[in-house]
Design a protein around this motif. Structure first.
Motif, mmCIF file in Angstrom:
data_model
loop_
_atom_site.group_PDB
_atom_site.id
_atom_site.type_symbol
_atom_site.label_atom_id
_atom_site.label_comp_id
_atom_site.label_asym_id
_atom_site.label_seq_id
_atom_site.Cartn_x
_atom_site.Cartn_y
_atom_site.Cartn_z
ATOM 1 N N UNK A 109 45.809 86.965 60.444
ATOM 2 C CA UNK A 109 46.756 85.925 60.870
ATOM 3 C C UNK A 109 46.035 84.816 61.631
ATOM 4 N N UNK A 110 45.116 85.199 62.514
ATOM 5 C CA UNK A 110 44.377 84.199 63.300
ATOM 6 C C UNK A 110 43.535 83.299 62.397
ATOM 7 N N UNK A 111 42.895 83.874 61.376
ATOM 8 C CA UNK A 111 42.073 83.083 60.454
ATOM 9 C C UNK A 111 42.936 82.069 59.715
ATOM 10 N N UNK A 112 44.075 82.499 59.186
ATOM 11 C CA UNK A 112 44.962 81.584 58.463
ATOM 12 C C UNK A 112 45.540 80.520 59.387
ATOM 13 N N UNK A 113 45.797 80.885 60.641
ATOM 14 C CA UNK A 113 46.334 79.924 61.606
ATOM 15 C C UNK A 113 45.332 78.818 61.923
ATOM 16 N N UNK A 114 44.053 79.108 61.770
ATOM 17 C CA UNK A 114 43.014 78.099 61.978
ATOM 18 C C UNK A 114 42.759 77.305 60.701
ATOM 19 N N UNK A 167 44.827 70.816 55.975
ATOM 20 C CA UNK A 167 45.726 69.666 55.921
ATOM 21 C C UNK A 167 45.084 68.440 56.567
ATOM 22 N N UNK A 168 44.480 68.641 57.724
ATOM 23 C CA UNK A 168 43.818 67.536 58.421
ATOM 24 C C UNK A 168 42.659 66.984 57.582
ATOM 25 N N UNK A 188 35.247 77.301 51.453
ATOM 26 C CA UNK A 188 34.228 76.847 52.397
ATOM 27 C C UNK A 188 34.679 76.941 53.843
ATOM 28 N N UNK A 189 35.980 76.879 54.093
ATOM 29 C CA UNK A 189 36.495 77.048 55.453
ATOM 30 C C UNK A 189 36.796 78.508 55.779
#
Length: 406
Positions: free
Chosen positions: A141-146, A152-153, A107-108
């Motif tokens: 990489x940018x997608x996974x970094x977001x 986790x949050x 979903x994210x």
């Protein structure tokens, strides 16, 4: 405390809803909807795999491993739902946790990939995009970094302590004896495969620490049968309020036997409001506390049709009325019945960004205080969560509403 003249007897206890008792048309519609949903989600998994695995050209065996893991996680979603309906063995628990964590991750990932594609498309239009392979890898990489920090949050928020939301609500004709009466609402706790008695006990302790005058439990208490969750909901019996602890059913109770859950909750000492009301009194001031079955309860059990008119039949005139109704849209059924305040839940506030925007397709309000069909409605974000153990945006809440004379 005096009691209203209108009461209804609860049906004999049953554990779950036998398939033979569900209307055949409802079963067929459900199967068609499920097939469509599985096909759509499968196609979207393919889209995500294309963007995050194939286009970045990870090389072998990593691309093959990635695709294999992606499809295994896709199949874990229906397997997890099946496991949630079976005996809670270790294997079924692992399956359910895996499926729900992946469903939340999916979903994210999906909106993140869509946004990244939109940005890259605009970049290409401007003619300044870098070489295709470098761009694909940078995008991944940018997608996974977001997504990974957001996951986790969201997990910590969903599993953490509920926030206390405090509101002061002016009520017409509220007698001085009840001026300042405090109603604490909890909703959508969803005790089940991933939330147990320890979570519920913490909620009960938070509620009791507020020393409420009235407690309202507005549905979706559980995700499972009475047989499976009887021990897990026992902390409810520790709720304390001098003017009463009231409960109404939500839609999820009816997936596992609404009548059985009403009987079980009643046995724990809560007052189950099955299209009925009570009149509470303090220092000669009175307040009507009414409650209805879930808005869709009648579809699963005709005896549990949502009837605000029946709930308020015989209620004294000139006395303020509070209605407990799981879904905010029940206000459309309660218009012209003199309801001063409706307490609802159901929406979870959207639970996981950006899906709160789709809630408006079914409900007139997502969260907070609003006027619906002339009825003032407070909609809780919910105290637990459903499905993915994640909350991104709307945090869990316990609501303290102080009623004051207008």
């Amino acid at each position: 405390m005096s009691q209203a003249s209108q009461r209804m007897e609860h049906e004999p206890q049953q554990d779950g809803v036998p398939l033979s008792q569900i209307p055949i048309g409802l079963v067929i519609r459900g199967l068609v909807a499920m097939l469509f949903a599985v096909s759509l989600v499968g196609a979207l998994h393919g889209y995500i795999g294309l963007r995050l695995l194939s286009e970045p050209n990870l090389g072998q065996p990593w691309t093959a491993i990635g695709w294999t893991a992606l499809w295994l996680l896709f199949f874990s979603i229906p397997l997890g739902f099946i496991a949630s309906r079976r005996r809670p063995t270790l294997l079924n628990q692992v399956l359910y946790w895996t499926s729900m964590l992946w469903l939340g991750t999916f979903g994210l990932l999906l909106p993140s990939v869509l946004v990244a594609d939109l940005v890259v498309g605009l970049w290409n239009l401007l003619g300044s995009a870098p070489e295709a392979l470098a761009l694909a890898r940078g995008k991944a990489v940018a997608i996974l970094a977001v997504v990974l920090p957001a996951l986790a949050f969201a997990f910590l928020t969903a599993r953490g302590r509920a926030r206390i939301e405090r509101l002061k609500i002016p009520v017409k004709k509220l007698g001085s004896g009840l001026h300042g009466v405090r109603v604490v609402q909890i909703s959508d706790i969803h005790i089940g495969p991933t939330l147990d008695r320890h979570f519920l006990r913490r909620v009960v302790e938070q509620v009791n620490a507020l020393q409420p005058d009235i407690i309202a439990v507005t549905g979706d208490l559980v995700d499972g049968s009475v047989r499976t969750l009887r021990e897990e909901v026992k902390p409810l019996s520790e709720l304390r309020a001098p003017l009463g602890v009231y409960y109404v059913t939500g839609n999820h109770e009816y997936y596992h036997g609404g009548a059985a859950w009403a009987a079980e909750v009643s046995g724990l000492g809560l007052t189950v409001l099955h299209n009925e009301h009570r009149v509470v009194e303090r220092s000669e001031a009175r307040l009507v506390v009414a409650g209805v079955t879930d808005h869709e309860g009648g579809r699963m059990d005709p005896a549990h049709a949502c009837r605000p008119d029946l709930a308020l039949a015989g209620a004294p005139e000139g006395v303020p009325r509070v209605l407990l109704a799981h879904q905010p849209r029940t206000a459309f059924l309660a218009k012209n019945l003199g309801v001063d305040l409706q307490l609802s839940g159901h929406t979870h506030g959207g639970q996981l960004f950006p899906f709160m925007f789709f809630v408006k397709l079914q409900q007139p309000v997502i969260r907070g205080l609003a006027h619906i069909a002339g009825v003032r409605v407070y909609t809780s974000r919910g105290t637990g969560y459903w499905g993915p153990p994640l909350r991104l945006g709307p945090a869990p809440e316990i609501t303290e509403l102080t009623l004051v004379a207008e």
